[in-house]
Design an enzyme around this catalytic site. Sequence first.
Site, PDB file in Angstrom:
ATOM      1  N   VAL A  35       0.789  -1.006   0.171  1.00 24.00           N
ATOM      2  CA  VAL A  35       0.017  -0.093  -0.015  1.00 24.00           C
ATOM      3  C   VAL A  35       0.839   1.270   0.074  1.00 24.00           C
ATOM      4  CG1 VAL A  35      -2.001   1.119   1.250  1.00 24.00           C
ATOM      5  CG2 VAL A  35      -1.657  -1.162   1.295  1.00 24.00           C
ATOM      6  N   CYS A  36       0.738   2.152  -0.924  1.00 27.38           N
ATOM      7  CA  CYS A  36       1.151   3.445  -1.033  1.00 27.38           C
ATOM      8  C   CYS A  36       2.927   3.109  -0.976  1.00 27.38           C
ATOM      9  CB  CYS A  36       0.971   4.108   0.453  1.00 27.38           C
ATOM     10  SG  CYS A  36       1.396   6.023   0.352  1.00 27.38           S
ATOM     11  N   SER A  37       3.739   3.805  -0.471  1.00 30.08           N
ATOM     12  CA  SER A  37       5.159   3.843  -0.455  1.00 30.08           C
ATOM     13  C   SER A  37       5.750   2.530  -0.125  1.00 30.08           C
ATOM     14  CB  SER A  37       5.763   5.017   0.295  1.00 30.08           C
ATOM     15  OG  SER A  37       5.507   5.018   1.504  1.00 30.08           O
ATOM     16  N   THR A  90       2.296   3.160  -6.847  1.00 31.20           N
ATOM     17  CA  THR A  90       2.752   3.656  -5.517  1.00 31.20           C
ATOM     18  C   THR A  90       2.071   4.918  -5.505  1.00 31.20           C
ATOM     19  OG1 THR A  90       4.438   3.870  -3.916  1.00 31.20           O
ATOM     20  CG2 THR A  90       4.810   4.497  -6.037  1.00 31.20           C
TER      21      THR A  90
END
Length: 327
Positions: free
Chosen positions: A110-112, A130
């Site tokens: 998830v995300c970074s 990302t």
Amino acid sequence: MSRRVVFLVFPGFQMLDLTCPLEVFAQADSLFRLDRRRYETEVVAVTAEAVVATDGLAVVPHRTMAEAAELPVDTLVVVGGKGVREVMRDAVYVDWVRGMAAGARRVTSVCSGALLLAATGLLDGRRVATHWSACEELARGFPKVQVETDPIFIRSDPYWTSAGVTAGLDLAMALVEDDFGAEAARRIAKQLVVFVQRSGGQSQFSTQLAAQRPGRDSLREVQGWIADHLDDDLSLPALARRAALSERHFSRVFRAETGMTVAAYVEAVRVEAARRLLESTGEGLERIARSCGFGTVETMHRTFNRAVRVTPGEYRRHFRRGVVVGR
């Protein structure tokens, strides 16, 4: 038999990266528990001590990473956050993720969190999503990874990666749908009052223009003029005259100090203005197109499709704030 979903957290993780997908899996259990339990979720960390997120809240993990490695895992979720830059360089985390991935049916970020997952080498040669602000960092640090800047999430079996923060919710919804079908995802979406699948990509959620603030007073004045006169002539010659510079010199210094061409900046400002009106007013599309300088609905439609990846009508349906829309 329930599916074991393991969330890896670390000091400085993003709380929503954890709680958004965690809530989706919890809802799956809540809605279908009379049948059987769908998911068994747990949070793991390097030690048993509470782990503090970027917002200051702390989470007590269910197990340590060492303990979790002794048990089977269905889906591994690597969250993101500011702290990922440190743990992606820590062999303890990198080796653990690589080892857990070997035994998992699915591996997600998830995300970074994609940065930590990429550090294992498992994403080499794969399309990856990302957070928009980490795309350049991911591409630069891991040139073998095919970074996609706009998708909300990308599936490249067995790896699933998502964009920033709340995109973890979209990712989890897709995982539930993959496991139990579209009807299960629809029921959860209804309970959480969210979309089963959002239209468009990350660009629709970036409300601040990417331009740098110029150092020259004349350029800042031009930027202010653009924002206040969207339906005026905002061509390169007109703006260069306003800045008292030649067209060639104005074009060069504008790009050097803002990081954007004049045309790209004008278009971005107009799109931003149109998005605000679509979200917060009931004005018709024709009036919005004229007031924001697009001239016609058709031009605004083409620009939105290119810049935001959805039509103005789709954007309004998804993001308007309880207004009555005019014809």
